[in-house]
Design a protein around this motif. Sequence first.
Motif, PDB file in Angstrom:
ATOM      1  N   LEU A 217      23.373  14.603   6.999  1.00  0.00           N
ATOM      2  CA  LEU A 217      23.228  13.228   6.805  1.00  0.00           C
ATOM      3  C   LEU A 217      23.744  12.308   7.993  1.00  0.00           C
ATOM      4  CD1 LEU A 217      22.259  11.452   4.413  1.00  0.00           C
ATOM      5  CD2 LEU A 217      24.582  11.370   3.862  1.00  0.00           C
ATOM      6  N   ARG A 218      22.977  11.391   8.653  1.00  0.00           N
ATOM      7  CA  ARG A 218      23.429  10.413   9.614  1.00  0.00           C
ATOM      8  C   ARG A 218      24.546   9.546   8.802  1.00  0.00           C
ATOM      9  NH1 ARG A 218      21.841  14.216  12.821  1.00  0.00           N
ATOM     10  NH2 ARG A 218      19.619  14.146  13.331  1.00  0.00           N
ATOM     11  N   GLU A 219      25.547   9.223   9.372  1.00  0.00           N
ATOM     12  CA  GLU A 219      26.549   8.587   8.714  1.00  0.00           C
ATOM     13  C   GLU A 219      26.442   7.078   8.761  1.00  0.00           C
ATOM     14  OE1 GLU A 219      30.609   9.765   9.722  1.00  0.00           O
ATOM     15  OE2 GLU A 219      30.004  11.863   9.252  1.00  0.00           O
ATOM     16  N   VAL A 220      25.633   6.703   9.825  1.00  0.00           N
ATOM     17  CA  VAL A 220      25.433   5.243   9.718  1.00  0.00           C
ATOM     18  C   VAL A 220      24.278   4.760   9.116  1.00  0.00           C
ATOM     19  CG1 VAL A 220      24.764   3.217  11.364  1.00  0.00           C
ATOM     20  CG2 VAL A 220      26.467   4.855  12.272  1.00  0.00           C
ATOM     21  N   PRO A 221      24.218   3.816   8.143  1.00  0.00           N
ATOM     22  CA  PRO A 221      22.986   3.618   7.305  1.00  0.00           C
ATOM     23  C   PRO A 221      22.019   2.884   8.196  1.00  0.00           C
ATOM     24  CG  PRO A 221      25.019   2.118   6.625  1.00  0.00           C
ATOM     25  CD  PRO A 221      25.295   3.011   7.749  1.00  0.00           C
ATOM     26  N   LEU A 222      20.681   3.276   7.713  1.00  0.00           N
ATOM     27  CA  LEU A 222      19.651   2.665   8.228  1.00  0.00           C
ATOM     28  C   LEU A 222      19.297   1.326   7.825  1.00  0.00           C
ATOM     29  CD1 LEU A 222      17.168   5.835   7.691  1.00  0.00           C
ATOM     30  CD2 LEU A 222      18.110   4.974  10.012  1.00  0.00           C
ATOM     31  N   GLY A 223      19.900   1.167   6.723  1.00  0.00           N
ATOM     32  CA  GLY A 223      19.823  -0.396   6.442  1.00  0.00           C
ATOM     33  C   GLY A 223      20.341  -0.733   4.743  1.00  0.00           C
ATOM     34  N   VAL A 224      20.759  -1.715   4.589  1.00  0.00           N
ATOM     35  CA  VAL A 224      21.096  -2.188   3.243  1.00  0.00           C
ATOM     36  C   VAL A 224      20.021  -3.166   2.682  1.00  0.00           C
ATOM     37  CG1 VAL A 224      22.863  -3.355   1.797  1.00  0.00           C
ATOM     38  CG2 VAL A 224      23.504  -1.812   3.915  1.00  0.00           C
ATOM     39  N   TRP A 225      19.829  -3.105   1.377  1.00  0.00           N
ATOM     40  CA  TRP A 225      18.817  -4.218   0.711  1.00  0.00           C
ATOM     41  C   TRP A 225      19.281  -4.473  -0.678  1.00  0.00           C
ATOM     42  CZ3 TRP A 225      17.904   0.908  -0.243  1.00  0.00           C
ATOM     43  CH2 TRP A 225      17.278   1.276  -1.340  1.00  0.00           C
ATOM     44  N   GLU A 226      18.692  -5.516  -1.031  1.00  0.00           N
ATOM     45  CA  GLU A 226      19.006  -5.905  -2.371  1.00  0.00           C
ATOM     46  C   GLU A 226      17.508  -5.783  -3.121  1.00  0.00           C
ATOM     47  OE1 GLU A 226      20.682  -9.665  -2.457  1.00  0.00           O
ATOM     48  OE2 GLU A 226      22.681  -9.060  -1.240  1.00  0.00           O
ATOM     49  N   PHE A 227      17.523  -5.388  -4.440  1.00  0.00           N
ATOM     50  CA  PHE A 227      16.296  -5.336  -5.207  1.00  0.00           C
ATOM     51  C   PHE A 227      16.467  -5.314  -6.504  1.00  0.00           C
ATOM     52  CE2 PHE A 227      17.935  -1.191  -4.555  1.00  0.00           C
ATOM     53  CZ  PHE A 227      17.503  -0.445  -5.681  1.00  0.00           C
ATOM     54  N   ARG A 228      15.500  -5.385  -7.495  1.00  0.00           N
ATOM     55  CA  ARG A 228      15.424  -5.281  -8.822  1.00  0.00           C
ATOM     56  C   ARG A 228      14.686  -4.068  -9.188  1.00  0.00           C
ATOM     57  NH1 ARG A 228      18.447  -9.113 -11.118  1.00  0.00           N
ATOM     58  NH2 ARG A 228      18.084 -11.183 -10.457  1.00  0.00           N
ATOM     59  N   SER A 229      15.419  -2.945  -9.875  1.00  0.00           N
ATOM     60  CA  SER A 229      14.818  -1.681  -9.953  1.00  0.00           C
ATOM     61  C   SER A 229      13.956  -1.904 -11.079  1.00  0.00           C
ATOM     62  CB  SER A 229      16.065  -0.724 -10.474  1.00  0.00           C
ATOM     63  OG  SER A 229      15.567   0.410 -10.981  1.00  0.00           O
ATOM     64  N   LYS A 230      12.559  -1.113 -10.854  1.00  0.00           N
ATOM     65  CA  LYS A 230      11.648  -1.105 -11.954  1.00  0.00           C
ATOM     66  C   LYS A 230      12.186  -0.521 -13.139  1.00  0.00           C
ATOM     67  CE  LYS A 230       7.387  -1.244  -9.731  1.00  0.00           C
ATOM     68  NZ  LYS A 230       6.082  -0.783  -9.406  1.00  0.00           N
ATOM     69  N   SER A 231      13.322   0.302 -13.145  1.00  0.00           N
ATOM     70  CA  SER A 231      13.862   0.885 -14.607  1.00  0.00           C
ATOM     71  C   SER A 231      15.062   0.285 -15.030  1.00  0.00           C
ATOM     72  CB  SER A 231      14.114   2.385 -13.888  1.00  0.00           C
ATOM     73  OG  SER A 231      15.059   2.332 -13.095  1.00  0.00           O
ATOM     74  N   SER A 232      15.467  -0.938 -14.506  1.00  0.00           N
ATOM     75  CA  SER A 232      16.655  -1.653 -14.706  1.00  0.00           C
ATOM     76  C   SER A 232      16.768  -2.145 -16.127  1.00  0.00           C
ATOM     77  CB  SER A 232      16.772  -2.973 -13.823  1.00  0.00           C
ATOM     78  OG  SER A 232      15.742  -3.725 -14.258  1.00  0.00           O
ATOM     79  N   THR A 233      17.797  -2.266 -16.798  1.00  0.00           N
ATOM     80  CA  THR A 233      18.056  -2.557 -17.998  1.00  0.00           C
ATOM     81  C   THR A 233      18.248  -4.232 -18.071  1.00  0.00           C
ATOM     82  OG1 THR A 233      20.442  -2.225 -17.806  1.00  0.00           O
ATOM     83  CG2 THR A 233      19.060  -0.287 -18.551  1.00  0.00           C
ATOM     84  N   VAL A 234      18.449  -4.581 -19.325  1.00  0.00           N
ATOM     85  CA  VAL A 234      18.721  -6.045 -19.434  1.00  0.00           C
ATOM     86  C   VAL A 234      20.126  -6.194 -18.923  1.00  0.00           C
ATOM     87  CG1 VAL A 234      19.280  -7.687 -21.021  1.00  0.00           C
ATOM     88  CG2 VAL A 234      17.280  -6.335 -21.278  1.00  0.00           C
ATOM     89  N   GLU A 235      21.104  -5.370 -19.069  1.00  0.00           N
ATOM     90  CA  GLU A 235      22.243  -5.297 -18.479  1.00  0.00           C
ATOM     91  C   GLU A 235      22.417  -5.607 -16.937  1.00  0.00           C
ATOM     92  OE1 GLU A 235      26.362  -2.432 -17.837  1.00  0.00           O
ATOM     93  OE2 GLU A 235      25.029  -2.207 -19.692  1.00  0.00           O
ATOM     94  N   ASP A 236      21.596  -4.522 -16.454  1.00  0.00           N
ATOM     95  CA  ASP A 236      21.184  -4.739 -14.838  1.00  0.00           C
ATOM     96  C   ASP A 236      20.795  -6.260 -14.438  1.00  0.00           C
ATOM     97  OD1 ASP A 236      22.190  -2.066 -14.242  1.00  0.00           O
ATOM     98  OD2 ASP A 236      20.327  -1.465 -14.237  1.00  0.00           O
ATOM     99  N   GLU A 237      19.912  -6.690 -15.046  1.00  0.00           N
ATOM    100  CA  GLU A 237      19.248  -7.982 -14.810  1.00  0.00           C
ATOM    101  C   GLU A 237      20.249  -9.077 -15.047  1.00  0.00           C
ATOM    102  OE1 GLU A 237      16.188  -8.287 -13.533  1.00  0.00           O
ATOM    103  OE2 GLU A 237      15.661  -6.401 -13.768  1.00  0.00           O
ATOM    104  N   CYS A 238      21.248  -9.019 -15.992  1.00  0.00           N
ATOM    105  CA  CYS A 238      21.974 -10.065 -15.974  1.00  0.00           C
ATOM    106  C   CYS A 238      23.210 -10.083 -14.931  1.00  0.00           C
ATOM    107  CB  CYS A 238      22.812  -9.889 -17.447  1.00  0.00           C
ATOM    108  SG  CYS A 238      21.868 -10.407 -18.519  1.00  0.00           S
TER     109      CYS A 238
END
Length: 173
Positions: free
Chosen positions: A92-113
């Motif tokens: 595993l390469r230790e430097v991240p390739l990237g960071v992103w923000e998203f809404r998961s398709k499997s997200s719960t109402v709790e995650d959305e809030c």
Amino acid sequence: MSVLSSRTGRDRQRYDNNFRLVSGCIPYRLIKADDIEEDSSVDFVNKLEVLMVSSPNRHDLVFPKGGWEDDETVLEAASREAIEEAGVKGILREVPLGVWEFRSKSSTVEDECLGGCKGYMFALEVTEELEDWPERKNRERRWVKVKTQMCSYSYKEVQCFNFEITRKCVVEC
């Protein structure tokens, strides 16, 4: 039967500013053709494949990723997800390739809030493919050439990001 089991639930889930933290990886390998002599002039991208996994109850392919829990580092979480979802181990390469923000398709109402997810992706050079792994019965793995239109394999919220970090992996790995 798999000796390992997948972690489930969100009791140990990490959050940052109302974002659920997610860690994952892009497993990759270089194709070595026995009948082709190693030549630096050969297009590197044509030799690179990434491993994607099917999503349970959906028809798309994604990179292994999942919740980053409070008893592990972000790198440990990425490695765990690679084993659980794709049945692979590697470097595993230790430097991240990237960071992103998203809404998961499997997200719960709790995650959305709480505001969705923030994901950290790493490159994983695959050194071992396991015959048995925790989510083997729910997932199929597929090696995909980077030259393939990556965006057709992953859901809309992250499809272009997936393509960009795969291109970055080609350059930095």
